[in-house]
Design a protein around this motif. Structure first.
Motif, PDB file in Angstrom:
ATOM      1  N   GLN A 651      37.023  28.528  47.389  1.00 31.42           N
ATOM      2  CA  GLN A 651      37.739  29.693  47.899  1.00 31.42           C
ATOM      3  C   GLN A 651      37.172  30.130  49.249  1.00 31.42           C
ATOM      4  OE1 GLN A 651      37.560  32.134  44.118  1.00 31.42           O
ATOM      5  NE2 GLN A 651      39.617  32.665  44.738  1.00 31.42           N
ATOM      6  N   LYS A 652      35.879  29.941  49.441  1.00 31.82           N
ATOM      7  CA  LYS A 652      35.278  30.234  50.742  1.00 31.82           C
ATOM      8  C   LYS A 652      35.721  29.210  51.783  1.00 31.82           C
ATOM      9  CE  LYS A 652      30.966  31.404  51.011  1.00 31.82           C
ATOM     10  NZ  LYS A 652      29.492  31.336  50.865  1.00 31.82           N
ATOM     11  N   VAL A 653      35.924  27.977  51.352  1.00 28.89           N
ATOM     12  CA  VAL A 653      36.366  26.927  52.274  1.00 28.89           C
ATOM     13  C   VAL A 653      37.822  27.137  52.668  1.00 28.89           C
ATOM     14  CG1 VAL A 653      36.778  24.445  52.524  1.00 28.89           C
ATOM     15  CG2 VAL A 653      34.716  25.264  51.355  1.00 28.89           C
ATOM     16  N   TYR A 654      38.662  27.450  51.673  1.00 27.76           N
ATOM     17  CA  TYR A 654      40.107  27.644  51.913  1.00 27.76           C
ATOM     18  C   TYR A 654      40.495  29.085  51.553  1.00 27.76           C
ATOM     19  CZ  TYR A 654      40.229  22.501  51.788  1.00 27.76           C
ATOM     20  OH  TYR A 654      40.019  21.167  52.009  1.00 27.76           O
ATOM     21  N   PRO A 655      40.081  30.065  52.323  1.00 31.33           N
ATOM     22  CA  PRO A 655      40.394  31.453  51.970  1.00 31.33           C
ATOM     23  C   PRO A 655      41.904  31.710  52.018  1.00 31.33           C
ATOM     24  CG  PRO A 655      39.502  31.325  54.200  1.00 31.33           C
ATOM     25  CD  PRO A 655      39.342  29.963  53.598  1.00 31.33           C
TER      26      PRO A 655
END
Length: 767
Positions: A651-655
């Motif tokens: 989720q941090k990679v693909y917010p």
């Protein structure tokens, strides 16, 4: 008298050849860029362009870092070797075997300085780019609430940091190795290093460069050895995964000692580089080689065979217990409730009354066998079709939960026969129509399914919904939709219609694919699908959209590349639409001490619904529930397990790509279920790990297995079974998935004796 001089062009660069080269170059660039352009249009239309660009920039960054690192390390090494080479008079020396190559090497100095580092840089950049996922996990990894049992490190170290650090150290070691080899060769040819028996010599510059490079290489090897000790926690040892008694007491201390020896020898090489005495570093290198054989192989072998084997059950017990506890956590089995069930073989009057709701829902329609009946009764036309294996679900009908067997009526263009053409296949026959559902617990007097939703147009107990199926498991490679023919629809909707019409046509009105509203888009897709008709056909207008990559699994895999997807995609009627529901898993093979299994082997059963090419796993979470709209192909991803550290990291990679569970509608929530593939993996693990005592686990006397399907010739296991049932310890029936266990055995000694069964509540909202 004047004289005219004519200058002719070189034969290799005639105008015709130059023009040809230009055309070829433009064509190559056009083809290469068209792929990215169509990907960009596809991701933008779906609303997931950030996924494409994140991957692109990550790959570009990793390529640049890898290429620059390799290029600089090797390039600087070669440059220093040339810069510090000795200057010799051009005299013949019979004792110098490289003298004849020295002048040639110096003539090619620029080629060597640029060419060798350049080639190695490109290769290294490509290798580094393939590790983009490891890099993103390393940078964005989140902590977990667990520590490993050996080093007391956060489990996130093994999930996110260790794989990247191992790859990075290996990459640096490779770069230093090439730097050492290439620079040594340059020094050798230029006379900086001479091998003449006792007269062998090395210039001071060559000695310093070789010594420092060797020291750095040994430091990287020491780092690699130090990291190897952590890898023992995920290494298989036969009976269980993780560091064994021999690993903890011999292998791990040996790796730590070897890492220290490597660091010491590196210091000796560094001293020798400036002092000029090679005796100590050479002795240290020999000591390190001997130590690696003793500490890395011989000593662990002695401990295993002379200390562990005679006392294996006792000595391995603490480490087996670590494996049991870690495996239960990693596969999400902490909340399994074990209930002893006292089976009775003597029937008593009224015994079935307590289970009336369960017996009423016993499914008599087999989704793996009933597809031919669906085709015979509901295919309607030869250009429609149903999947070989149908799906099961449940709906609330007249206030009661009804188990159903259902299938989407998809388009089957092979049924068009001689009517197939580019125009028909791409423009006219673009979609399937309707969803067919039968009662799971009813059959007609002649054994046929009893339908609760059927026909064209679609009608039945499921109410009104959008019946057109543009996106499905068997959709055509691509269709062009959205345009009309002089204001009239041209896409075949279904056979028959109002006022005795033979066929009814429609026009796609959704936002399902990139628009073909400019020449560039049409050229790009003509190249992608190798069809000149996309450029030439007047059936394509500015209103046209091109639909492709229409399988639900393909669409979700593209926008969420970090997920392992369940092989059993199933349709459901949700809020007036047909949607495909797909379970997504976050997996890893780096959870310390957890049992490693083949995901593909674990989910293989007689249903035939399984995939191949997935890596082995020792951790799994059903972290995402995904939907694909069967009409417009829109994809929605819901964070089902928002406590999962791997999902949190992605989720941090693909917010912004995941939605919270709170956004799931009640209708959708009522259709999600316990994921089939995860259930299969968990039942495989529980075949051994229902025993949680180390001593009993070691003996393997109570290991279980899933029986083979008795009605299948594949000799594969029975698939899980979905139905509404009341299980011991519960107050009411629930939609559940279950499977049985028999004693684990091999060959003819196998006994099909029921020893247990596994049930998971699959009702809406039950995680």
């Amino acid at each position: 008298m004047s004289q005219t001089t004519r200058v002719s062009a070189p034969k290799g660069f005639t105008p015709a050849r130059v023009a040809t080269l230009i055309v070829v170059a433009i064509g190559f660039a056009l083809v290469s860029s068209s792929g990215f352009y169509t990907d960009l249009l596809w991701f933008e239309q779906l609303g997931f362009s950030s996924v494409l660009f994140t991957q692109l920039w990550a790959k570009v960054a990793m390529f640049a870092i890898g290429a620059l690192t390799m290029g600089i390390v090797v390039g600087v090494a070669i440059w220093l070797a040339f810069k510090t080479r000795p200057i010799y008079a051009r005299t013949a020396d019979d004792r110098d075997p490289f003298g004849q190559y020295r002048e040639l090497l110096n003539q090619l100095r620029k080629v060597v300085l640029i060419g060798i580092p350049g080639i190695l840089a490109v290769l290294a950049g490509m290798a580094a780019a393939s590790r983009w996922e490891q890099a993103l996990l390393f940078v964005n990894g989140v902590p977990t609430p667990e520590d490993d049992a050996q080093f007391n490190l956060d489990v996130s170290f093994y999930l996110f940091q260790l794989p990247f650090l191992t790859s990075a150290v290996a990459f640096i070691s490779t770069a230093l190795f090439f730097a050492a080899i290439v620079s040594a060769l340059v020094h050798l040819v230029n006379g900086g290093i001479k091998f003449r028996g006792r007269d062998s010599s090395m210039t001071r510059a060559a000695r310093i460069q070789v010594g420092i490079t060797a020291a750095l290489f040994l430091v990287s090897q020491g780092a690699s050895l130090w990291l190897d000790q952590y890898s023992t926690l995920t290494s298989p040892s036969g009976l269980y995964t993780g560091a064994t008694f021999a690993d903890v007491n011999a292998t791990i201390p040996g790796l730590q000692i070897l890492a220290g020896i490597a660091a010491l020898v590196a210091v000796l090489f560094l001293v020798a580089a400036f002092v000029g005495r090679w005796k100590l570093p050479l002795i240290g290198t020999a000591l390190m080689i001997v130590s690696s054989l003793i500490l890395g192989s011989l000593y662990p072998w002695l401990v295993q065979n002379f200390q562990v084997v005679p006392n294996e059950r006792t000595l391995e017990a603490p480490f087996i217990q670590r494996n049991i506890e870690a495996t239960i956590k990693a596969y999400g089995l902490e909340n399994i409730e074990s209930i002893e069930y006292d089976a009775k073989t003597t029937a008593t009057q009224g015994a079935l009354r307590k289970d009336a709701e369960t017996t009423a829902n016993i499914r008599i329609i087999d989704p793996y066998l009933v597809s031919p009946s669906f085709r015979q009764l509901e295919q309607i036309k030869q250009y429609y079709g149903f999947a070989d294996h149908l799906d099961v679900s449940r709906y609330s009908i007249d206030g009661k939960t009804q188990d159903t067997v259902l299938a989407v009526r998809e388009l089957n263009q092979s049924g068009l026969g001689d009517s197939q053409s580019w125009y028909n296949n791409v423009v006219v026959y673009t979609h399937g129509y309707g969803l067919v559902a039968a009662y799971g617990n009813q059959g007609s007097v002649d054994g046929q399914p009893v339908f609760l939703q059927a026909s064209i147009p679609s009608e039945g107990a499921l109410g009104k919904f959008e019946p057109r199926i543009y996106f499905g498991e068997n959709s055509p490679p691509y269709s062009i939709v959205g345009a009309t023919d002089a204001g009239k629809p041209r896409e075949l909707d279904y056979p028959g219609g109002a006022d005795g019409a033979e066929q009814t046509y429609t026009t796609f009105e959704g936002n399902g694919g990139p628009k073909l509203n400019n020449l560039l888009a049409r050229v790009a897709y003509a190249l992608k699908f190798q069809s000149e008709q996309i450029l030439l056909s007047d059936a394509i207008t500015d209103s046209s959209q091109i639909l492709y990559d229409r399988n639900p699994i393909d669409r979700i895999a593209a926008v969420a590349p970090y997920l392992t997807l369940d092989s059993d995609t199933y349709p459901a009627v949700v809020d007036g639409r047909v949607v495909w529901i797909v379970d997504g898993y976050t997996t890893s093979n780096q959870y310390p001490y957890s049992r490693s299994e083949s995901f593909d082997d674990a989910i293989a059963d007689s249903s035939g619904e399984y995939t191949t090419g997935n890596p082995d796993i020792n951790y799994i979470r059903n972290s995402v529930k995904a939907t694909v709209d069967a009409y417009d192909g829109s994809v929605k991803l819901y964070a089902w397990d928002d406590k999962d550290p791997i999902l949190q990291t992605w989720q941090k990679v693909y917010p912004g790509t995941l939605r919270p569970v709170s956004e799931m509608s009640g209708a959708l929530m009522s259709q999600v279920r316990y994921p089939a593939d995860m259930f299969k993996v968990q039942r495989l693990i529980l075949g051994q790990y229902h025993v949680q005592d180390a001593g009993s686990f070691y003996s393997q006397q109570d290991a279980w297995m899933t029986p083979n399907d008795p009605v299948s010739d594949t000799k594969l296991e029975q698939p899980p079974y979905f139905l509404t049932m009341k299980v011991p310890g519960t107050k009411a029936p629930a939609y559940s998935v279950y499977s049985t266990f028999i004693p684990r055995s091999t060959g003819e000694s196998s006994r099909n004796v029921l020893t247990g069964y596994l049930v998971a509540n699959s009702d809406a909202g039950s995680k």
